[in-house]
Design an enzyme around this catalytic site. Structure first.
Site, PDB file in Angstrom:
ATOM      1  N   LYS A 254      17.585  20.156 -12.802  1.00 18.57           N
ATOM      2  CA  LYS A 254      16.576  19.699 -12.897  1.00 18.57           C
ATOM      3  C   LYS A 254      17.368  18.355 -13.135  1.00 18.57           C
ATOM      4  CE  LYS A 254      13.177  18.642 -12.688  1.00 18.57           C
ATOM      5  NZ  LYS A 254      11.890  19.505 -13.415  1.00 18.57           N
TER       6      LYS A 254
ATOM      7  N   HIS B 259       0.895  -1.048  -0.557  1.00 19.15           N
ATOM      8  CA  HIS B 259       0.037   0.295  -0.095  1.00 19.15           C
ATOM      9  C   HIS B 259       0.584   1.162   0.020  1.00 19.15           C
ATOM     10  CE1 HIS B 259      -3.659  -2.869   1.525  1.00 19.15           C
ATOM     11  NE2 HIS B 259      -2.223  -3.145   1.622  1.00 19.15           N
TER      12      HIS B 259
ATOM     13  N   SER C 113      16.347  20.113 -18.009  1.00 21.12           N
ATOM     14  CA  SER C 113      14.825  21.157 -17.507  1.00 21.12           C
ATOM     15  C   SER C 113      15.359  22.725 -18.118  1.00 21.12           C
ATOM     16  CB  SER C 113      14.605  21.729 -16.671  1.00 21.12           C
ATOM     17  OG  SER C 113      13.668  22.377 -16.556  1.00 21.12           O
TER      18      SER C 113
ATOM     19  N   GLU D 268      10.196   7.312 -17.381  1.00 20.05           N
ATOM     20  CA  GLU D 268       8.584   7.695 -17.360  1.00 20.05           C
ATOM     21  C   GLU D 268       8.061   7.464 -18.664  1.00 20.05           C
ATOM     22  OE1 GLU D 268       8.540  12.054 -15.949  1.00 20.05           O
ATOM     23  OE2 GLU D 268      10.854  11.865 -16.103  1.00 20.05           O
TER      24      GLU D 268
END
Ligand code: ARG
Length: 475
Positions: free
Chosen positions: A282, A155, A276, A289
């Site tokens: 970043k 969980h 970025s 992803e």
């Protein structure tokens, strides 16, 4: 060039032709179409359906086309409808009307089904081979972290501490099932539709068994109507790819979480990250992803094909031309994804001390207290309650379990003696889980040995299938 026309008085409208045309995507079938044409010509010749001079000419022209297709010197042109008509144009350009002799006893319906199977067999073997590379990168990484400890989650809450190698290795086991699915799929897919003709077989004395064997198929599809309409092999392949995609998406999600500032466990290699354009600090986990994102299109492609297949009556229907793009898209995107995923995995490093520090948090050792009591013959339900009371007391005092005093333990349960404290350490809790599938490093090492053996066995299978298939393609 149309493969029909005798009974027509006009050419198709431009809009009709544009709708009908598939050569811009089914050109990928060209090598398989040429190979299955060679098998067909061999039978036509052997059975004297065409004379040997015609047979030799067709074979020579097909072999020449094979070279030209590879070299890119023969390609589809605007007036070609599909790969089959483009290649027949190629034959006719070389041989004149003799080129059309190849069509005896064959229809594009059995032809496309044959080509599509050959394409998928070839590519599913490649997918299996790439999955093995991913598995190897996982197994190697897991080996490095067998003795590293980390919180295990259910969980997304701290549950029980685990060996981090155990956590990583779980992904490889999902791929073992995927490879086994490809293995089983191949058994069913490896049957030849050739000889089914348009739908009802042929009155010519073809030898479908022989052309099947010639192409490396293990047999012939029994019912000619089924042979031209069946696309189960494509749907099953898309399901396998979708499930591989789901498995990869889980890796993507974990890598994304682990590389976040909040977790801070994983350090992605620069080669598998991006920056970025506006935020100079970043470092984004784009490979992870995309690994997560690609699964969406794989599932969509499967759904798309099943929807095309649904409700089709009788034999071949032109709807079936819609079977290919989803398959090409899934195959090509997966083959694009797998090397990036294995590279990302192989080059990631993890912060062992950060994971270790997190391992006991969230009272993840509470089960140890319950197990301690069970070993003193306390029923588990009572032991569970007692361990829960320990957690409650700790929460109220903002301390960890091992910080409870001897008196506090005893006040919760008379059998909860100070000895329990020895179990309240992460390494001990992990080392105790020596069940064969458990997280004790001794067990995980054995699991990794077995995993490596499975990878070796599957690698040998993939290599032999690949040799067999490319041998057939080279004939
Ligand atoms: N391009 C067609 C397809 O992909 C080939 C079969 C065409 N058959 C036909 N009867 N029009 O399905």
């Amino acid at each position: 060039m149309a493969l029909w026309g005798g009974r027509f008085s006009s050419q198709p409208e431009e809009a009709m032709f544009a709708l009908s045309r598939s050569v811009h995507f089914d050109w990928r079938l060209a090598p398989y179409d040429l190979r299955s044409s060679l098998a067909h010509v061999a039978i036509l010749q052997e059975k004297k359906i065409i004379d040997s001079d015609t047979g030799k000419k067709l074979e020579g022209a097909l072999r020449q086309l094979q070279k030209e297709v590879v070299a890119g010197t023969f390609t589809a042109i605007d007036s070609d409808e599909d790969v089959h008509s483009a290649l027949e144009r190629g034959l006719k350009e070389k041989l004149g009307d003799v080129g059309g002799a190849i069509r005896a006893g064959r229809s594009r319906n059995d032809q496309v089904a044959t080509d599509f199977r050959l394409y998928l067999i070839d590519h599913m073997i490649e997918i299996a081979s790439q999955l093995l590379v991913v598995q190897k990168s996982i197994a190697q990484l897991a080996q490095q972290y067998v003795d590293a400890v980390a919180p295990g989650f259910t969980h997304l809450q701290h549950a029980q501490p685990v060996s981090f190698g155990h956590e990583l290795a779980k992904h490889a086991h999902a791929f073992t099932r995927d490879i086994s699915r490809i293995h089983d799929w191949l058994e069913r897919a490896n049957l030849s539709p050739l000889g089914a003709g348009a739908l009802s077989g042929s009155s010519l004395p073809l030898d479908p068994e022989k052309s099947a064997a010639n192409l490396g198929f293990s047999g012939v599809i029994e019912n000619s109507i089924d042979a031209v309409m069946d696309r189960d092999f494509a749907a099953e392949a898309l399901f396998i790819i979708a499930l591989v995609g789901v498995h990869i998406s889980r890796i993507g999600e974990e890598w994304t979480l682990w590389s976040s500032t909040e977790f801070g466990w994983a350090k992605l290699n620069d080669a598998y990250s991006t920056g970025s354009s506006i935020m100079p600090q970043k470092k984004n986990p784009d490979a992870a992803e995309l690994a997560r994102g690609k699964s969406g299109r794989f599932i969509g492609n499967l759904t798309g094909l099943l929807t095309v297949m649904k409700g089709l009556a009788f034999a071949y229907n032109r709807d079936l031309q819609e079977d290919k793009e989803s398959v090409f898209d899934s195959v090509e995107n997966l083959l694009l994804l797998l090397p990036a995923v294995s590279g990302m995995i192989a080059t990631t490093s993890f912060d062992k001390s950060k994971m270790k520090a997190a391992a006991p948090l969230g009272f993840s050792l509470a089960t140890e207290i319950a197990d301690f009591l069970v070993k003193q013959s306390v029923p588990f339900s009572v032991a569970h309650e007692a361990a829960g009371s320990c957690v409650k007391l700790c929460e109220s005092k903002a301390i960890e379990l091992h910080q409870l005093s001897d008196e506090e333990f005893l006040s919760i349960h008379p059998k909860l003696t100070a000895d329990v404290r020895a179990l309240l350490n992460v390494d001990g809790a992990i080392a105790a889980r020596t069940s064969p599938n458990g997280t004790a490093p001794s067990s995980v090492k054995k699991q990794l040995d077995t995993l490596n053996q499975t990878i070796a066995t599957n690698s040998a299978w993939v290599a032999s299938e690949r040799r067999r298939f490319s041998g057939m393609m080279d004939q």
